[in-house]
Design an enzyme around this catalytic site. Structure first.
Site, PDB file in Angstrom:
ATOM      1  N   GLU A   1       1.113   3.895   1.743  1.00 35.20           N
ATOM      2  CA  GLU A   1       1.476   4.239   3.426  1.00 35.20           C
ATOM      3  C   GLU A   1       2.719   3.451   3.820  1.00 35.20           C
ATOM      4  O   GLU A   1       3.664   3.824   4.042  1.00 35.20           O
ATOM      5  CB  GLU A   1       0.538   4.158   4.184  1.00 35.20           C
ATOM      6  CG  GLU A   1      -0.919   4.979   4.115  1.00 35.20           C
ATOM      7  CD  GLU A   1      -1.839   4.284   3.325  1.00 35.20           C
ATOM      8  OE1 GLU A   1      -3.117   4.692   3.475  1.00 35.20           O
ATOM      9  OE2 GLU A   1      -1.660   3.484   2.707  1.00 35.20           O
TER      10      GLU A   1
ATOM     11  N   CYS B   1      -2.221  -0.329   7.444  1.00 38.76           N
ATOM     12  CA  CYS B   1      -1.739   0.792   7.180  1.00 38.76           C
ATOM     13  C   CYS B   1      -1.710   1.758   8.695  1.00 38.76           C
ATOM     14  O   CYS B   1      -0.668   2.393   9.110  1.00 38.76           O
ATOM     15  CB  CYS B   1      -2.076   1.407   5.988  1.00 38.76           C
ATOM     16  SG  CYS B   1      -1.754   0.847   4.813  1.00 38.76           S
TER      17      CYS B   1
ATOM     18  N   CYS C   1      -6.479   2.173   5.766  1.00 42.46           N
ATOM     19  CA  CYS C   1      -6.915   1.127   6.215  1.00 42.46           C
ATOM     20  C   CYS C   1      -6.417   0.493   7.666  1.00 42.46           C
ATOM     21  O   CYS C   1      -5.573   1.105   7.999  1.00 42.46           O
ATOM     22  CB  CYS C   1      -6.778  -0.369   5.183  1.00 42.46           C
ATOM     23  SG  CYS C   1      -5.065  -0.652   5.001  1.00 42.46           S
TER      24      CYS C   1
ATOM     25  N   HIS D   1       0.849  -1.222  -0.014  1.00 41.04           N
ATOM     26  CA  HIS D   1      -0.149   0.020  -0.122  1.00 41.04           C
ATOM     27  C   HIS D   1       0.797   1.069  -0.153  1.00 41.04           C
ATOM     28  O   HIS D   1       2.049   1.277   0.406  1.00 41.04           O
ATOM     29  CB  HIS D   1      -0.890  -0.132   1.054  1.00 41.04           C
ATOM     30  CG  HIS D   1      -2.107  -0.967   1.253  1.00 41.04           C
ATOM     31  ND1 HIS D   1      -3.197  -0.869   2.075  1.00 41.04           N
ATOM     32  CD2 HIS D   1      -2.131  -2.146   0.248  1.00 41.04           C
ATOM     33  CE1 HIS D   1      -3.955  -1.900   1.484  1.00 41.04           C
ATOM     34  NE2 HIS D   1      -3.570  -2.513   0.724  1.00 41.04           N
TER      35      HIS D   1
END
Length: 208
Positions: A73, A104, A101, A71
Site C-alpha cells: 500500500e 497502512c 495493517c 508494504h
C-alpha cells in the site's frame, strides 16, 4: 422503480458494473502480489485507481529493502502521489490483496484515499475490521473500507507461499544454519519460486 430497456433494475445494473470493475482492479493487484512472491517477498499487492486509470502500483519489498514500511500500500501511495504531483489522493481508490495493517490504514487515511477494497481478510493484523476498524475512528478523514473480490485466490497465494517457506526451511536445516546462510548472503528465492511455479501467469495489461 426505474427500469432499463432489458427490464433489469437500474441499481442492479450499476452494482454489477461496480463489481466487475472491482474484480478487474483486484486482478491487477494480484499480479503485483505474484511479483512479490517471485522475489521471495510475502505476496501482497496493491493498485491505486484514479478516474478509471491505474496511477499507483506496489508490492511488498520489506525483506528486499530491509525496511519495515515497504508494504504494498505504501509503495502504491508513493507512486500515485508522484503521478498526481500531490499527497492528497482524494478521488482515488486502493485495491489490495490483503486487508491493510494499522500502519497502512493510517497512511491511507493521511493520503485522503476515498475507498479501500481488500481481497483476503487478515485475522491477526487487519485494520479494516478484523482486529481494529481504522475507518471507524473519529479522525479528520472518513475512508470507506470494504471486502472485495478474489479473496480465495489471494489467500491461496499466501498459503502456498508460506508452505514453500516451510519446505525451504526444512531443506536448509536448523534455525542456526539458516541464520548463518542469511549472513553469508544466500537467498531463498529459487526454492520458493520453484515450489510456487511462479511465471507471472494471467498477465493483464496495466491501464497506464
Amino acid at each position: 422503480m426505474i427500469l432499463m430497456n432489458n427490464n433489469k433494475p437500474l441499481a442492479e445494473s450499476k452494482n454489477h458494473a461496480a463489481g466487475e470493475n472491482d474484480k478487474r482492479w483486484m486482478r491487477l493487484a494480484l499480479n503485483q502480489a505474484r511479483k512479490a512472491a517471485a522475489v521471495g517477498e510475502t505476496p501482497i499487492g496493491a493498485v491505486i485507481v484514479h478516474e478509471g486509470r491505474v496511477i499507483g502500483r506496489g508490492y511488498n519489498r520489506r525483506e528486499t529493502r530491509k525496511d519495515a514500511t515497504e508494504h504494498a500500500e505504501i509503495m502504491a501511495i508513493r507512486q500515485a502521489s508522484r503521478r498526481l504531483k500531490s499527497w492528497r489522493l482524494t478521488d482515488c481508490e486502493l485495491y489490495v490483496t490483503l486487508e491493510p495493517c494499522l500502519m497502512c490504514a493510517g497512511a491511507l487515511i493521511n493520503a485522503r484515499i476515498r475507498r479501500v477494497v481488500y481481497a483476503a481478510a487478515d485475522p491477526k493484523g487487519g485494520a479494516c475490521g478484523s482486529v481494529v476498524s481504522a475507518q471507524s475512528l473519529p479522525l479528520f478523514h472518513e475512508i470507506i473500507c470494504e471486502p472485495g473480490p478474489l479473496a480465495a485466490e489471494s489467500a491461496e497465494l499466501l498459503r502456498l507461499f508460506f508452505k514453500a517457506l516451510r519446505t525451504r526451511d526444512r531443506e536448509r536445516g536448523s534455525s542456526g544454519q539458516r541464520r548463518k546462510q542469511s549472513l553469508t548472503g544466500q537467498k531463498p528465492v529459487a526454492a520458493v519460486t520453484r515450489f510456487l511455479n511462479i511465471d507471472q501467469q494471467e498477465k493483464t495489461h496495466d491501464n497506464d
